[in-house]
Design a protein around this motif. Sequence first.
Motif, PDB file in Angstrom:
ATOM      1  N   ASN A  19       0.822  -1.212   0.000  1.00 15.42           N
ATOM      2  CA  ASN A  19       0.000   0.000   0.000  1.00 15.42           C
ATOM      3  C   ASN A  19       0.853   1.256   0.000  1.00 15.42           C
ATOM      4  OD1 ASN A  19      -2.998  -0.948   0.581  1.00 15.42           O
ATOM      5  ND2 ASN A  19      -1.645  -2.201   1.855  1.00 15.42           N
ATOM      6  N   ASP A  20       0.467   2.209  -0.833  1.00 12.25           N
ATOM      7  CA  ASP A  20       1.076   3.533  -0.795  1.00 12.25           C
ATOM      8  C   ASP A  20       0.583   4.278   0.434  1.00 12.25           C
ATOM      9  OD1 ASP A  20       2.148   2.977  -3.300  1.00 12.25           O
ATOM     10  OD2 ASP A  20       0.506   3.991  -4.363  1.00 12.25           O
ATOM     11  N   ILE A  21       1.266   5.376   0.742  1.00  3.70           N
ATOM     12  CA  ILE A  21       0.799   6.325   1.745  1.00  3.70           C
ATOM     13  C   ILE A  21       0.480   7.635   1.032  1.00  3.70           C
ATOM     14  CG2 ILE A  21       1.429   7.763   3.733  1.00  3.70           C
ATOM     15  CD1 ILE A  21       3.119   5.483   4.765  1.00  3.70           C
ATOM     16  N   THR A  22      -0.689   8.175   1.272  1.00  3.32           N
ATOM     17  CA  THR A  22      -1.029   9.517   0.794  1.00  3.32           C
ATOM     18  C   THR A  22      -0.765  10.499   1.925  1.00  3.32           C
ATOM     19  OG1 THR A  22      -2.734   8.701  -0.718  1.00  3.32           O
ATOM     20  CG2 THR A  22      -2.855  11.014  -0.082  1.00  3.32           C
ATOM     21  N   MET A  23       0.097  11.464   1.667  1.00  6.67           N
ATOM     22  CA  MET A  23       0.412  12.502   2.651  1.00  6.67           C
ATOM     23  C   MET A  23      -0.317  13.775   2.231  1.00  6.67           C
ATOM     24  SD  MET A  23       4.099  14.249   3.585  1.00  6.67           S
ATOM     25  CE  MET A  23       4.856  12.791   4.301  1.00  6.67           C
ATOM     26  N   VAL A  24      -1.355  14.143   2.956  1.00  2.00           N
ATOM     27  CA  VAL A  24      -2.151  15.323   2.634  1.00  2.00           C
ATOM     28  C   VAL A  24      -1.544  16.541   3.324  1.00  2.00           C
ATOM     29  CG1 VAL A  24      -4.448  16.355   2.638  1.00  2.00           C
ATOM     30  CG2 VAL A  24      -4.201  13.867   2.468  1.00  2.00           C
ATOM     31  N   VAL A  25      -1.188  17.528   2.517  1.00  3.67           N
ATOM     32  CA  VAL A  25      -0.576  18.760   3.034  1.00  3.67           C
ATOM     33  C   VAL A  25      -1.640  19.845   3.037  1.00  3.67           C
ATOM     34  CG1 VAL A  25       1.219  20.493   2.671  1.00  3.67           C
ATOM     35  CG2 VAL A  25       1.683  18.070   2.168  1.00  3.67           C
ATOM     36  N   GLY A  26      -1.895  20.414   4.209  1.00  8.57           N
ATOM     37  CA  GLY A  26      -2.986  21.368   4.344  1.00  8.57           C
ATOM     38  C   GLY A  26      -2.674  22.773   3.889  1.00  8.57           C
ATOM     39  N   THR A  27      -1.654  22.934   3.033  1.00 11.49           N
ATOM     40  CA  THR A  27      -1.305  24.234   2.479  1.00 11.49           C
ATOM     41  C   THR A  27      -1.040  24.073   0.986  1.00 11.49           C
ATOM     42  OG1 THR A  27       1.059  23.937   2.901  1.00 11.49           O
ATOM     43  CG2 THR A  27      -0.247  24.987   4.646  1.00 11.49           C
ATOM     44  N   THR A  84      -0.236  16.697   7.203  1.00  6.82           N
ATOM     45  CA  THR A  84       0.482  17.736   7.927  1.00  6.82           C
ATOM     46  C   THR A  84      -0.533  18.654   8.592  1.00  6.82           C
ATOM     47  OG1 THR A  84       0.573  19.306   6.081  1.00  6.82           O
ATOM     48  CG2 THR A  84       2.367  17.693   6.256  1.00  6.82           C
ATOM     49  N   LEU A  85      -0.192  19.117   9.778  1.00  8.32           N
ATOM     50  CA  LEU A  85      -1.022  20.071  10.509  1.00  8.32           C
ATOM     51  C   LEU A  85      -0.246  21.355  10.705  1.00  8.32           C
ATOM     52  CD1 LEU A  85      -2.525  17.745  13.287  1.00  8.32           C
ATOM     53  CD2 LEU A  85      -3.571  18.411  11.110  1.00  8.32           C
ATOM     54  N   GLN A  86      -0.987  22.444  10.883  1.00  7.45           N
ATOM     55  CA  GLN A  86      -0.388  23.732  11.186  1.00  7.45           C
ATOM     56  C   GLN A  86      -0.359  23.943  12.694  1.00  7.45           C
ATOM     57  OE1 GLN A  86       0.686  25.731   8.336  1.00  7.45           O
ATOM     58  NE2 GLN A  86       0.333  23.627   7.677  1.00  7.45           N
ATOM     59  N   ARG A  87       0.595  24.731  13.151  1.00  7.07           N
ATOM     60  CA  ARG A  87       0.704  24.988  14.585  1.00  7.07           C
ATOM     61  C   ARG A  87      -0.573  25.614  15.142  1.00  7.07           C
ATOM     62  NH1 ARG A  87       6.771  27.440  14.123  1.00  7.07           N
ATOM     63  NH2 ARG A  87       5.867  28.188  12.188  1.00  7.07           N
ATOM     64  N   ASN A  88      -1.179  26.505  14.361  1.00 10.65           N
ATOM     65  CA  ASN A  88      -2.385  27.178  14.853  1.00 10.65           C
ATOM     66  C   ASN A  88      -3.567  26.211  15.006  1.00 10.65           C
ATOM     67  OD1 ASN A  88      -2.180  27.523  11.760  1.00 10.65           O
ATOM     68  ND2 ASN A  88      -4.358  27.823  12.144  1.00 10.65           N
TER      69      ASN A  88
END
Length: 328
Positions: A19-27, A84-88
Amino acid sequence: MAGTTNTQAQSVEEFYSQNDITMVVGTAAGGSTDFFARTMAPYLSKYIPGNPDIIVQNKPGAGGLITAAELQTTMPSDGSYIATLQRNNFTDPLLSDERVDFDAREVKHIGSVGKEIYVIFQHPDDPGTTTVEEALNHEMILAATGSGSANYTYPLLVNELLGGKLKLVPGYSGNEEQALAIERGEADGRAGTYSMTQRGQLKQWQEDGKLHYVLQFALEDHPDLAGVPNVFDAIKDDETRRIFRFMLIPQGLGRIFSAPGDIPEDRLAALREAFVQAAEDPAFIAEMERSGAEAEYTTGEELQEMAEELMGTPPAIVDRIKTLISGS
């Protein structure tokens, strides 16, 4: 690679070899978070058992909260999706006047890289300060962007809570304009991340002996800033300490990589171990240094503790912080 499977009986290596991994970047693509994600991805793949391909997918919106909410509620939780998450995203649920459907305690954190600390620095010939008492009594004009930015908020807290004598001049558009203001004598200095002083014009000022640190905002003293006063040295009461911890913990969050809350424990453990190995890889560290980015990392377990502390902040402290940063 084969498509995602829901088989829970597979070993970690069996699962990730199929299985691949999808890395969702929130920017959006091209920003700093995207840079960290794309730089980390091949190293993370290298150390995950089964060496899955990691596909980076950008999904910007609402300061990363769209991705954060999906991570908590709808992303597949079998280990094939991380984000990925943002600090805020860790503090907005408490500080925002609007409803924020995200709770950083409800997802599982893998690790973060690029932790920052803030400093107040100046360009004039004045050599800065060596004690926290000198820092608090140091009269300076500081350039800033806007009232909601960290380069404004941190000095404001020094004035409001610790009796500092800093004059804040907001309205500058960004780093270059603030540097010009300092060169022209409109401002004595500014607040900003320590890492920004290690590149470009600010690094040249430092090499020329013209950049002087006045105060550092750090839960622990930065190893490169020995002798620079820490704001915590001036704090005498528990409420003020909690306010500054709430404001400064997000600096240590850096660029955060997380998984859905229901991810199988063995896959989470493998991702966390792989993250540490990737962050300690000499080639990864060299890439960070070439870009002028901080390579220091925070473990997933430490991030989980930070989320608990932030979200467990007493309402009275949160209300006090909201009042301070709003100026009302």
